[in-house]
Write an enzyme that holds these catalytic residues in place. Structure first.
Site, short mmCIF file in Angstrom:
data_model
loop_
_atom_site.label_atom_id
_atom_site.label_comp_id
_atom_site.label_asym_id
_atom_site.label_seq_id
_atom_site.Cartn_x
_atom_site.Cartn_y
_atom_site.Cartn_z
N GLU A 104 35.93 12.61 26.06
CA GLU A 104 35.92 11.17 25.87
C GLU A 104 35.46 10.80 24.46
O GLU A 104 34.88 11.64 23.76
CB GLU A 104 34.95 10.55 26.89
N HIS B 133 41.38 10.26 24.93
CA HIS B 133 40.79 11.53 25.36
C HIS B 133 41.86 12.59 25.57
O HIS B 133 43.00 12.30 25.90
CB HIS B 133 39.88 11.38 26.59
N ASN C 168 42.22 5.94 26.13
CA ASN C 168 41.18 5.84 25.09
C ASN C 168 41.19 7.02 24.13
O ASN C 168 40.25 7.24 23.39
CB ASN C 168 39.79 5.72 25.76
N ASP D 105 40.86 21.04 32.86
CA ASP D 105 39.68 20.38 33.42
C ASP D 105 39.70 20.31 34.94
O ASP D 105 40.73 20.60 35.57
CB ASP D 105 39.53 18.97 32.80
C1 GLP Z 1 43.30 12.45 32.83
C2 GLP Z 1 43.21 13.95 32.47
C3 GLP Z 1 43.86 14.22 31.16
C4 GLP Z 1 45.17 13.49 31.12
C5 GLP Z 1 44.91 12.01 31.01
C6 GLP Z 1 46.15 11.15 31.06
O1 GLP Z 1 42.08 11.85 33.00
N1 GLP Z 1 41.94 14.55 32.49
O2 GLP Z 1 44.01 15.63 31.00
O3 GLP Z 1 45.91 13.89 30.03
O4 GLP Z 1 43.94 11.59 31.90
O5 GLP Z 1 46.60 10.92 32.35
P1 GLP Z 1 48.04 10.41 32.69
O6 GLP Z 1 48.99 11.47 32.27
O7 GLP Z 1 48.04 10.21 34.17
O8 GLP Z 1 48.25 9.15 31.93
#
Ligand code: GLP
Length: 241
Positions: free
Chosen positions: A142, A137, A135, A67
């Site tokens: 989402e 995702h 959440n 993304d």
């Molecule tokens: C972000 C990314 C995800 C990621 C997630 C968790 O928003 N788009 O690909 O896996 O949130 O983030 P983190 O690893 O910092 O907890």
């Protein structure tokens, strides 16, 4: 689903880096799906160190990231392109032209879908690395998004904007939209390795492991994938039966 329990994110990085490097050693032309966020950082640090030590060649490898924030240019310091260059690509001998990240400047879903076409043209993703949102995702898919979705422009929820504001000066600077591979794009990958550490991920991990499959917890769709390994620490595993 294979579950690997680790002490902390540091140990997750040691284990997951080995899983990814084994893929590269076994197939010099492997196609890897990569993720951003804080979860994979220790994995990338280990990859850089082990690549130097073991003289691993990345020159034939192709990568696709999940993304990108909508509206951010690739050289923006908060863009995922910038993150990937800094955290991994600048430190190994991968060819930048073989590293794909959706463009944050895409303005239509038609344009976004070309990303899935490109993945197909390159032979499909052999192994996809994932983090996990609080959440549930995956990528930026989402709660409420479509199980059949391909790469598209997505709205970020308030909780994701809040969670990700820690990387920005303040919450107002966090983009409200992103371009994300869809759940169908993710389900089309050969193998999946997901990292989740810390108590804040416990509820999402429970839905991921125990189901039921529901779009309220997008990660739960991974229960339908044939080859998923999750690497979780005690905090993230806290609510498992
Ligand atoms: C972000 C990314 C995800 C990621 C997630 C968790 O928003 N788009 O690909 O896996 O949130 O983030 P983190 O690893 O910092 O907890």
């Amino acid at each position: 689903m294979k579950i690997i329990r680790v002490k902390d994110n540091k140990e997750a990085g040691e284990i997951v880096s080995d899983i990814l490097l084994e893929e590269v050693k076994a197939n010099s032309k492997v196609v890897l799906g990569l993720a951003t966020g804080s979860s994979p950082i220790s994995t990338y640090e280990n990859i850089i160190l082990k690549t130097k030590d073991q003289k691993i060649d990345w020159s034939g490898v192709t990568t696709f990231n999940l993304d990108e924030y909508k509206g951010l240019e690739s050289d923006h310091i908060q863009s995922y392109r910038y993150f990937m260059n800094e955290k991994l690509f600048n430190h190994i001998n991968i060819l930048k032209e073989n590293t794909y990240i959706p463009s944050g400047l895409i303005n239509s879903d038609e344009e976004a879908k070309k990303y899935d076409k490109l993945i197909k043209e390159k032979g499909g993703i052999d192994l996809q690395l994932l983090g996990l949102g609080i959440n549930g995702h995956v990528g930026f898919n989402e709660p409420g998004s479509d199980f059949e979705g391909l790469t598209s422009i997505v709205d970020l929820t308030k909780s994701t904007i809040e969670a990700n504001s820690r990387f920005f000066e303040n919450q107002d600077e966090v983009p409200t939209q992103a371009i994300s591979m869809g759940l169908k794009s993710i389900m089309s990958t050969g193998k999946i390795v997901l990292i989740a550490t810390g108590e804040s991920k416990a509820e999402a991990v429970k839905h991921l492991v125990e189901g039921p499959i529901s779009i309220e917890w997008p990660c739960s769709i991974l229960l339908n994938h044939q080859n998923v390994t999750i690497v979780i620490d005690e905090g993230a595993a806290k609510l498992l039966k």
